[in-house]
Design an enzyme around this catalytic site. Structure first.
Site, short mmCIF file in Angstrom:
data_model
loop_
_atom_site.label_atom_id
_atom_site.label_comp_id
_atom_site.label_asym_id
_atom_site.label_seq_id
_atom_site.Cartn_x
_atom_site.Cartn_y
_atom_site.Cartn_z
N ASP A 1 29.59 -33.82 24.70
CA ASP A 1 28.27 -34.37 24.75
C ASP A 1 27.38 -33.93 23.22
O ASP A 1 27.94 -33.11 22.91
CB ASP A 1 28.43 -32.74 25.35
CG ASP A 1 27.31 -32.76 26.71
OD1 ASP A 1 27.08 -32.93 27.42
OD2 ASP A 1 25.73 -32.38 25.98
N ASN B 1 14.52 -37.06 23.68
CA ASN B 1 14.31 -37.77 25.28
C ASN B 1 13.03 -37.41 25.13
O ASN B 1 11.74 -38.05 25.49
CB ASN B 1 14.42 -37.81 26.42
CG ASN B 1 16.15 -38.43 26.39
OD1 ASN B 1 15.94 -39.96 26.28
ND2 ASN B 1 17.11 -38.49 27.60
N HIS C 1 12.46 -42.14 26.07
CA HIS C 1 14.27 -42.77 26.31
C HIS C 1 15.00 -43.83 25.93
O HIS C 1 16.26 -44.06 26.14
CB HIS C 1 13.79 -42.42 28.01
CG HIS C 1 13.50 -41.40 28.91
ND1 HIS C 1 14.30 -40.90 29.02
CD2 HIS C 1 12.32 -41.21 29.55
CE1 HIS C 1 14.38 -39.59 30.03
NE2 HIS C 1 12.53 -40.13 30.32
N GLU D 1 24.72 -37.94 28.37
CA GLU D 1 25.09 -37.47 27.34
C GLU D 1 26.08 -37.32 27.09
O GLU D 1 27.13 -36.63 25.95
CB GLU D 1 23.59 -37.04 26.46
CG GLU D 1 23.72 -35.15 26.49
CD GLU D 1 22.96 -34.97 27.61
OE1 GLU D 1 22.84 -33.97 27.63
OE2 GLU D 1 22.44 -35.18 28.59
#
Length: 214
Positions: free
Chosen positions: A99, A107, A112, A142
């Site tokens: 992760d 972001n 984005h 993610e």
């Protein structure tokens, strides 16, 4: 003599008409052949486009549109099948969950589109460290999963550590003069401890990932 000449003239006209009819018939046959070839070409082209669409839809059904690795559902299905096969042969397997850390900040700060670029670059970097037999998929956002067949816990730890290092070493240029770096947390679970049941492997790997995040 006149009657003979008239008869010969009539026969000559009949022959000319027959010749014209034969020419017309040949021309018509050629047109039919051309029309048939055009129709066959259209059918073949339609079948090819249909096949291409089927392959495209099949790929979209199996792969994540952004990163082009397996999507969550197909990754789970493929992992389940691989674990069943490995269980029969008694071969080890390791499941890695990774992760990206503080990905929301990318972001929020850069947009984005920048986040998408980071994800794509991360996937490409991870792929460079994986084997051909490894199953790689995006679990959502993610978060990614990697199943490594025929892999001992020591090998799994080594591969996960290497991926973590190369991801942390990435410098991702978002636009001229603007670049970012990212890090990732990893959770590792192995079949010799967690067994070959997908749910248990996922639970143990997720718990390890949670500890890494903390």
């Amino acid at each position: 003599k006149k009657m003979k000449l008239d008869a010969l003239s009539t026969q000559n006209k009949i022959l000319q008409l027959r010749q014209k009819l034969a020419e017309k018939a040949t021309e018509t046959s050629r047109l039919y052949i051309v029309l048939l070839l055009v129709m066959l070409g259209v059918i073949v082209l339609w079948l090819l486009r249909l096949k291409h669409s089927q392959l495209r839809f099949r790929r979209l059904a199996r792969h994540d549109g952004l990163t082009e690795v397996f999507n969550r559902q197909h990754f789970l299905d493929e992992t389940e099948r691989t674990l069943q096969r490995l269980h029969k042969t008694g071969s080890n397997a390791c499941l890695v969950m990774l992760d990206l850390d503080h990905f929301k900040q990318v972001n929020d700060n850069y947009g984005h589109a920048a986040g998408d670029k980071v994800l794509q670059r991360t996937v490409a970097t991870c792929r460079g460290e994986l084997r051909g037999s490894d199953v790689f998929g995006r679990l959502g956002g993610e978060e990614f999963g990697i199943l490594m067949p025929a892999c001992s816990p020591e090998q799994g730890l080594e591969i996960a550590s290497r991926i973590r290092s190369v991801v942390a070493a990435m410098v991702i240029e978002l636009e001229p003069g603007t670049s970012v770096t990212v890090s990732a947390s990893f959770g590792l679970a192995c079949s010799d401890h967690s067994g070959y049941v997908l749910g248990q492997l996922f639970s143990d790997a997720d718990a390890a990932l949670y500890r890494a995040k903390s």
